[in-house]
Design a protein around this motif. Structure first.
Motif, PDB file in Angstrom:
ATOM      1  N   VAL A  89     108.530 -92.235  50.176  1.00 37.82           N
ATOM      2  CA  VAL A  89     109.705 -92.715  49.456  1.00 37.82           C
ATOM      3  C   VAL A  89     110.699 -93.383  50.408  1.00 37.82           C
ATOM      4  N   TYR A 122     107.419 -90.755  42.232  1.00 39.92           N
ATOM      5  CA  TYR A 122     107.063 -89.366  41.944  1.00 39.92           C
ATOM      6  C   TYR A 122     105.673 -89.087  42.495  1.00 39.92           C
ATOM      7  N   SER A 159     109.849 -74.310  42.324  1.00 32.83           N
ATOM      8  CA  SER A 159     108.902 -73.295  41.876  1.00 32.83           C
ATOM      9  C   SER A 159     107.728 -73.249  42.825  1.00 32.83           C
ATOM     10  N   GLU A 210     107.343 -75.986  45.427  1.00 34.59           N
ATOM     11  CA  GLU A 210     107.357 -77.371  45.002  1.00 34.59           C
ATOM     12  C   GLU A 210     108.616 -77.710  44.223  1.00 34.59           C
ATOM     13  N   ASP A 267     117.325 -92.606  38.427  1.00 35.35           N
ATOM     14  CA  ASP A 267     116.891 -92.790  37.046  1.00 35.35           C
ATOM     15  C   ASP A 267     115.542 -92.114  36.859  1.00 35.35           C
ATOM     16  N   VAL A 268     115.556 -90.769  36.803  1.00 30.86           N
ATOM     17  CA  VAL A 268     114.303 -90.029  36.662  1.00 30.86           C
ATOM     18  C   VAL A 268     113.789 -90.200  35.239  1.00 30.86           C
ATOM     19  N   LYS A 269     112.529 -90.572  35.139  1.00 35.16           N
ATOM     20  CA  LYS A 269     111.942 -90.756  33.811  1.00 35.16           C
ATOM     21  C   LYS A 269     111.963 -89.421  33.067  1.00 35.16           C
ATOM     22  N   GLU A 320     109.790 -87.583  30.747  1.00 36.85           N
ATOM     23  CA  GLU A 320     108.562 -87.405  29.987  1.00 36.85           C
ATOM     24  C   GLU A 320     108.156 -85.953  30.039  1.00 36.85           C
ATOM     25  N   HIS A 331     108.394 -80.875  31.846  1.00 32.85           N
ATOM     26  CA  HIS A 331     108.191 -80.276  33.164  1.00 32.85           C
ATOM     27  C   HIS A 331     108.666 -81.118  34.330  1.00 32.85           C
ATOM     28  N   GLU A 370     109.392 -84.377  36.973  1.00 31.27           N
ATOM     29  CA  GLU A 370     108.514 -85.187  37.808  1.00 31.27           C
ATOM     30  C   GLU A 370     108.409 -84.533  39.173  1.00 31.27           C
ATOM     31  N   ALA A 371     107.170 -84.344  39.670  1.00 31.34           N
ATOM     32  CA  ALA A 371     106.995 -83.778  41.010  1.00 31.34           C
ATOM     33  C   ALA A 371     107.521 -84.781  42.033  1.00 31.34           C
ATOM     34  N   VAL A 372     108.397 -84.315  42.923  1.00 32.41           N
ATOM     35  CA  VAL A 372     108.963 -85.211  43.929  1.00 32.41           C
ATOM     36  C   VAL A 372     108.847 -84.581  45.315  1.00 32.41           C
ATOM     37  N   SER A 373     108.973 -85.420  46.327  1.00 31.66           N
ATOM     38  CA  SER A 373     108.963 -84.939  47.709  1.00 31.66           C
ATOM     39  C   SER A 373     110.408 -84.762  48.170  1.00 31.66           C
ATOM     40  N   PHE A 374     110.571 -84.129  49.324  1.00 37.25           N
ATOM     41  CA  PHE A 374     111.927 -83.968  49.860  1.00 37.25           C
ATOM     42  C   PHE A 374     112.497 -85.315  50.280  1.00 37.25           C
ATOM     43  N   TYR A 399     112.236 -87.919  48.575  1.00 39.71           N
ATOM     44  CA  TYR A 399     112.844 -88.464  47.367  1.00 39.71           C
ATOM     45  C   TYR A 399     114.279 -87.963  47.220  1.00 39.71           C
TER      46      TYR A 399
END
Lengths: 335, 316
Positions: free
Chosen positions: A42, A309, B199, B202, B226-228, B230, B233, B235-239, B241
Motif C-alpha cells: 500500500v 485491501y 481479531s 488480523e 473510502d472503505v468499500k 460490502e 465483515h 475489508e482485510a487490510v495491512s498495517f 494501509y
C-alpha cells in the motif's frame, strides 16, 4: 553411503553440474519474485525512493516489506518440505500435514492454550501447538502401521478422517467458548499481520528444513519399511521420530505465526516428483524453491487482486492449489 | 352385518365426541375474546404480522439490541439466546431466562417449549423467520445499515407500542437525538476517522454504510479512507494501509478482548511502528470501542446512547 544403494549412480554423476546450474537458475527466479514482492504494497516503496534515501520508504522497507517476504519464503519452503517428508514416511503421494491431522492438532493446541491461558506469550502457544501436532501425527502413523493394505487412496482417506475428527473436537470447543471466528482466522493463512518483530520465530523452520535436507536419504529408506531399513543398518524408529518431529514442528510454527497454508505440502512435492522423479536428495531443494515461489505468487495475488485491501493467502492458495491438484489427479489417471 | 353396525356406532360416537370438542373449543375462544382484541399489526422487515399481542407475557428474542431495549424499558423476556453477555446485560445469562438457541441459530424445541406469545428476530436470525412464525407471532426487527438511525428509531417505537411504553421510548430517543446532534457539531472539525476491527492478529477496516458506519453516516466523523462497504465483515487490510490512510482518530473494536482479557484496553495487534506513526497515535486518539456493545449488542436503546457517547467523547 545409503544413497548409492537407492539411486543409479552413473547418470546422476553425469548430470550433476547441469543439475546444480538448474538449481541456481531456479533460485535466481525465486529471488526475482521475492524482490518483486518487496515492492508490492500500500505504501509507496519504489526503487527510486530507496535510492534517494527516502527515510519513510526505508522504514516501510525494513519494518513491513522485508519481514513479510522473508516470512512468505520461509513458510513456503518449510510447509512444502514437510509435505514431502510426510509423503515419504507414509509412502503415499496424497498425504501432507494438513490432510493427516497435524495442522488440525496444532490448531487444537492453540485453542487449548488460548482458553486456559489467554495471556501466555506466543512461544508458549507454539510449544503447546507443537506437542499437540506431534501427538496427532504420531496417532496417524500408528493407525497407518495397523492398516492391512497400503492402498493409495485408503491412507489419505484415513488421514482426512482423523483430521476431520480432531477438527470437529476443535470446532466444538471453539463454539462453546465463542471462538469460532478466531478459529477461522487461524485456519486461513494470512501474512497481512507480519511485521518486524512478529515473524522471527519462523526462522526456526529454516533450521528444520536444513535438517530435513541432511536427513532426506534416511526418510527415503525408512519409507521402504522397517525390515528394509534395519537391513541397511538404520534405526527405523529413530528415523521415523525425527521425521515426525520435523513435520510437526514446522506445522506448529507456521500455524501459530501465519495460520494454515492448505495444499502446499501436497501440490508442490507432487509437481517436483513429476518433473524430477523420486530421488529425495534432489527433490528437497526443488521442493523448497517451488514452495517458496508458489506462496510468493499467491501472496502477491492476494495483495493486488483487491488493492488496497487483502485477500488472505490461504484463500488464494486453496483455489490455485485445488485446481493444480485436480490437474495432477486427472493426469495420473490418464497416464 | 353385525360388524358393520358396530363400526357405524363407533363412527357416530367419534363424530359426537368431535362435535363436543369443537363446541368446547368455540366456547373457549369466545371467552378469551377481550384478550384477542388487544393485538396489533406490526409492519417489519419481512412483511407484516397482524396478531402481535399488546403487552405480551412471554417474549422470546434472539437480538441483543432488542433485549437491551426491553431491559431499558423494564420489560422481562422469557427466552434469550445463549451468548457471552456484556456487563450491561449480564443478568440475562441467569438460568431463569430460558436459553432458546445461539445468537445465530434458534433452538426450535426450546422456543416451542417456552410457549412464547411473541418472537423477535433480527439480522443474525432473520433467516429463521418462517419457521419461528409457525410457533408464535414473529416479527423481524433488523436494523437497516443503509439508514441506521431512522431504522433503529422505527424499530424501537414498534417495541414501545407493543409494550405500551411509547412515552418512555420517545423521551429516551429524544435523549439519543440530542447526543447525536451535539456529537455531529463537534465531529465536523475533529479530524478524519478510520474504523478497524482486530481479531486473532488480523485487521479489517470498515467504512461508511457498513455495520459500524453510524460513526461516519450518522455522527458525521469524516472518513479517512473510502472503505468499500460490502458484507458485514469489513475489508482485510495491512498495517501499511492504516499508516497510509493516516487517520486522526482510529476507532478500534477488539474482538479478542472477549477472550478472557476483557476490560483491557491495550491492543497488542496495533502496538507496532506503523500504527504508531499515524496522527491518531501521536494525538492519543486511538479509541477502543466496547467490543461487546458494538459487535454483539448493536441497536438497543441504552446501547446506542452508550455508542454515541463513546464517539462524542472521542471528538470532544
Amino acid at each position: 553411503m545409503t544413497t548409492t544403494a537407492v539411486r543409479p549412480a552413473a547418470p546422476a554423476r553425469r548430470n550433476r553440474t547441469g543439475e546444480t546450474a538448474r538449481l541456481v537458475a531456479a533460485a535466481v527466479v525465486v529471488l526475482v519474485i521475492a524482490v518483486g514482492s518487496i515492492f508490492v504494497g500500500v505504501s509507496d516503496v519504489s526503487l527510486s525512493a530507496l535510492m534517494a534515501n527516502d527515510a519513510g520508504a526505508w522504514e516501510i522497507f525494513w519494518v513491513s516489506r522485508v519481514p513479510r517476504t522473508v516470512a512468505v519464503v520461509l513458510a513456503g519452503m518449510a510447509v512444502a518440505v514437510a509435505g514431502l517428508i510426510m509423503q515419504l514416511m507414509a509412502r503415499n503421494r496424497f498425504v501432507e500435514p494438513s490432510t493427516v491431522g497435524t495442522v488440525e492438532s496444532a490448531t487444537l493446541g492453540i485453542l487449548v492454550v488460548t482458553v486456559l491461558a489467554p495471556d501466555s506469550p506466543i512461544l508458549t502457544k507454539m510449544i503447546v501447538a507443537s506437542v499437540f501436532a506431534v501427538l496427532g501425527t504420531a496417532l496417524f502413523l500408528a493407525i497407518l502401521r495397523r492398516l492391512p493394505a497400503r492402498n493409495t487412496l485408503l491412507i489419505p482417506l484415513v488421514g482426512i478422517m482423523l483430521g476431520g475428527i480432531i477438527a470437529a473436537v476443535t470446532t466444538f470447543f471453539a463454539y462453546r467458548f465463542d471462538l469460532l471466528q478466531t478459529l477461522s482466522n487461524w485456519m486461513i493463512g494470512d501474512f497481512s499481520g507480519v511485521l518486524r518483530g512478529r515473524y522471527e520465530l519462523l526462522w526456526i523452520v529454516a533450521v528444520l528444513v536444513l535438517l530435513g535436507l541432511f536427513a532426506a536419504d534416511r526418510f527415503t529408506v525408512a519409507g521402504m519399511g522397517q525390515d528394509f531399513t534395519t537391513n541397511l543398518g538404520l534405526n527405523y524408529a529413530r528415523t521415523m521420530r525425527l521425521g515426525l518431529m520435523i513435520v510437526s514442528l514446522i506445522s506448529a510454527v507456521v500455524v501459530t505465526t501465519v495460520g494454515a497454508v492448505p495444499f502446499l505440502g501436497l501440490v508442490v512435492p507432487n509437481i517436483v516428483s513429476l518433473l524430477f522423479g523420486d530421488n529425495l536428495r534432489r527433490a528437497v531443494p526443488w521442493t523448497a524453491l517451488f514452495g517458496a515461489a508458489f506462496v510468493l505468487v499467491c501472496d502477491i495475488i492476494g495483495r493486488t487482486i483487491r488493492f488496497p485491501y487483502e485477500v488472505p493467502v490461504g484463500m488464494v492458495m486453496s483455489v490455485l492449489g485445488a485446481i493444480l491438484f485436480l490437474f495432477l489427479l486427472l493426469r495420473k489417471r490418464n497416464a | 352385518m353385525k360388524k358393520r353396525l358396530s363400526s357405524y356406532i363407533g363412527a357416530l360416537a367419534a363424530g359426537a365426541a368431535l362435535l363436543t370438542v369443537t363446541a368446547c373449543g368455540g366456547g373457549a375462544t369466545a371467552s378469551s375474546q377481550p384478550e384477542e382484541a388487544s393485538t396489533i399489526t406490526i409492519e417489519h422487515a419481512q412483511g407484516s404480522t397482524s396478531n402481535v399481542p399488546v403487552n405480551p407475557a412471554k417474549v422470546v428474542t434472539f437480538d441483543l439490541g432488542v433485549l437491551d431495549t426491553m431491559n431499558a424499558l423494564g420489560v422481562e423476556p422469557t427466552g434469550v439466546p445463549e451468548a457471552s453477555y456484556p456487563e450491561a446485560l449480564k443478568k440475562f445469562s441467569e438460568a431463569k431466562y430460558a436459553k432458546v438457541g445461539s445468537l445465530k441459530e434458534p433452538d426450535f424445541e426450546a422456543v416451542s417449549s417456552a410457549a412464547p406469545d411473541l418472537i423477535i428476530v433480527s439480522g443474525r436470525t432473520a433467516g429463521a423467520y418462517e419457521e419461528l412464525s409457525k410457533i408464535a407471532p414473529t416479527i423481524d426487527l433488523s436494523v437497516d445499515a443503509a439508514k441506521p438511525m431512522e431504522s433503529f428509531k422505527a424499530q424501537t417505537e414498534k417495541l414501545g407500542k407493543i409494550f405500551k411504553k411509547e412515552d418512555e421510548v420517545a423521551s429516551k430517543l429524544a435523549e439519543v437525538d440530542k447526543t447525536v446532534a451535539d456529537t455531529k457539531t463537534k465531529a465536523a472539525t475533529a479530524g478524519q476517522g478510520l474504523i478497524v476491527l482486530t481479531s486473532g492478529g488480523e485487521v479489517t477496516a470498515y467504512g461508511a454504510g457498513s455495520r459500524f458506519g453510524i460513526i461516519h453516516d450518522v455522527l458525521g466523523v469524516p472518513t479517512a479512507a473510502d472503505v468499500k462497504a460490502e458484507g458485514s465483515h469489513g475489508e482485510a487490510v495491512s498495517f501499511e494501509y492504516i499508516k497510509e490512510t493516516n487517520p486522526d482518530i482510529l476507532y478500534v473494536i477488539n474482538r479478542d478482548t472477549a477472550i478472557g482479557t476483557a476490560g483491557s484496553t491495550a491492543n497488542p495487534i496495533l502496538d507496532n511502528e506503523l500504527v504508531k506513526s499515524t496522527n491518531a497515535a501521536k494525538n492519543n486518539k486511538i479509541v477502543n470501542l466496547d467490543p461487546a456493545g458494538w459487535y454483539l449488542v448493536g441497536y438497543g436503546l441504552n446501547n446506542v446512547q452508550a455508542m454515541v457517547t463513546a464517539v462524542a467523547d472521542s471528538v470532544a
